[in-house]
Design a protein around this motif. Sequence first.
Motif, PDB file in Angstrom:
ATOM      1  N   ILE A   1       0.815  -1.131   0.116  1.00 49.11           N
ATOM      2  CA  ILE A   1       0.007   0.113   0.228  1.00 49.11           C
ATOM      3  C   ILE A   1       0.844   1.074  -0.011  1.00 49.11           C
ATOM      4  O   ILE A   1       2.251   1.150   0.532  1.00 49.11           O
ATOM      5  CB  ILE A   1      -1.118   0.027   1.365  1.00 49.11           C
TER       6      ILE A   1
ATOM      7  N   ALA B   1      -2.746  -4.185   4.987  1.00 52.25           N
ATOM      8  CA  ALA B   1      -2.777  -2.939   4.595  1.00 52.25           C
ATOM      9  C   ALA B   1      -3.448  -1.929   5.427  1.00 52.25           C
ATOM     10  O   ALA B   1      -3.003  -0.717   5.339  1.00 52.25           O
ATOM     11  CB  ALA B   1      -3.314  -2.801   3.181  1.00 52.25           C
ATOM     12  N   LEU B   2      -4.410  -2.115   5.992  1.00 52.19           N
ATOM     13  CA  LEU B   2      -5.284  -1.218   6.851  1.00 52.19           C
ATOM     14  C   LEU B   2      -4.247  -0.561   7.973  1.00 52.19           C
ATOM     15  O   LEU B   2      -4.008   0.473   8.120  1.00 52.19           O
ATOM     16  CB  LEU B   2      -6.615  -1.672   7.417  1.00 52.19           C
TER      17      LEU B   2
ATOM     18  N   HIS C   1      -3.525   0.411  -3.677  1.00 57.19           N
ATOM     19  CA  HIS C   1      -2.420  -0.856  -3.817  1.00 57.19           C
ATOM     20  C   HIS C   1      -1.694  -0.919  -4.849  1.00 57.19           C
ATOM     21  O   HIS C   1      -1.725   0.112  -5.716  1.00 57.19           O
ATOM     22  CB  HIS C   1      -3.670  -1.750  -3.844  1.00 57.19           C
TER      23      HIS C   1
ATOM     24  N   THR D   1      -7.193  -4.530   3.285  1.00 53.12           N
ATOM     25  CA  THR D   1      -7.399  -2.957   3.738  1.00 53.12           C
ATOM     26  C   THR D   1      -8.904  -3.061   4.347  1.00 53.12           C
ATOM     27  O   THR D   1      -9.183  -2.030   4.963  1.00 53.12           O
ATOM     28  CB  THR D   1      -7.443  -2.133   2.510  1.00 53.12           C
TER      29      THR D   1
END
Length: 491
Positions: A81, A128-129, A150, A174
């Motif tokens: 990310i 990713a989050l 992404h 995410t």
Amino acid sequence: MSVWIGIDLGTQSVRAMAVGEGGEVLGAAGRPLTSRRDGPRHEQDPEEWWRALAAATREALRDVPSSLVAGVAVAATSGTILLTDAAGRPLTPALMYDDRRADADRVNEVGAAVWERLGYRRMQPNWALPKLLWLLRDAPEGAEPRRAAHQNDFVNRRLVGHEVPTDLSNALKTGVDLIEERWPAEVLDLLPPEMLPEVVRPGTPLGVVCAQAAAETGIPAGTPVIAGTTDGCAAQLGAGATRIGSWNSVLGTTLVLKGVTKELLHDPLGVVYSHRAPDGSWLPGGASSTGAGALTRDLPGRDLEALSTQAAARFGRGRTDDGSPATGTGWPASAPVTYPLVSRGERFPFDAPDAETFTLGEPADDVERYAAILLGAAFVERLCFDYLDLIGAPVDGEIILTGGATRSPFWTQLRADVLGRPVTLRENAEPALGMAVLAGGDPSRMIRTRATVEPSHTDLREPYLRFVAELEQRGWLREQAARHARERTAR
């Protein structure tokens, strides 16, 4: 005749492939990528992705008539990310899939109910989050609008020349709601407004290649750009593991299993999580920390091909890897077995952060040390299927083996023997091929079978159960999973 372009954005390189209707590779090329690593830090320059992609596609398409190109799709590493500005220019380096500087406590507190409903129960720090929140933590108030991108979102935007949706596969880590196919309120509350892109299924048209991208990449202007997937899902598509109950087992440096289910799986350990397929079915999978990487670590500088031939002659039946007759009588029940962890800690088929490699028995020489690693990797693969069966996954379909380990006929036969099932080998199962299929190719024509390997009469149940008992005794494998493995072995 039509030609589809599949692109795989990996960790170490970009791979581009032009594939014809019958699966023939009409052009292929790769370009290396560089990383900045330092402890938990792992970053790449997004601009380098584009430069490498453009160079690879130009070479792959050098001898392909532009009038034949019918579509392009891109796969990328899961969980990578970055932040961009409103025009798609990078504002930060890309945090790669295994960058672990973030903390997942906040996202697991806020999104616990969603993660539980989606079956994986909790996010990991490298997802990713958590990394998005980490990237935002030092951003000044009133900074220009930022977008989350992404890895394949970044290059897809360059291809079409305007903002694009992301795909459900890359958005999984995410926090996208894969059931509702939208961002849940819990995720939207954690991030600034309008930061997240729209979400579509893999296989959805995103636009067409713009004139500037065509000039840089050699992909004809007007070529449809199709939403791709993560690299693991791309490899699964390339292997042709797309029917309910079929599985792709990828054994390279580490072991990854991905299959197909009709319903979403819920794993009480959270070691199995599911992507959403283009047709709406589910793609559960898990990644072990064991694999062929243990060979180069434990047998540095050794000739692994020679060891494979010697192990096949000593333990195998039929023919060895070099084609000569095998003189062995099979595996003794007391054969040494190594649990071949590549790094500390296990992720699948159980969660054991403190797990370490071990060997049961005393290998007499390098041939036995080599064979012990191969046997242990095959046992872990079998245990993965036992665990998947325990949590309700159908495991009775085709098992397709891909990855570097399939170059050894001896190892492939051993895996079939341990599984007690036929295994299928493909002529080509690269993620780039999977993206060519997703871009519009016919999988029934493009995915070719190289061989089917039947299990021999070698009985490896006793050493397998000894291995399972050792994992249970060490406290890594839960009693229920160990009991189920024993029950399945006794059938």
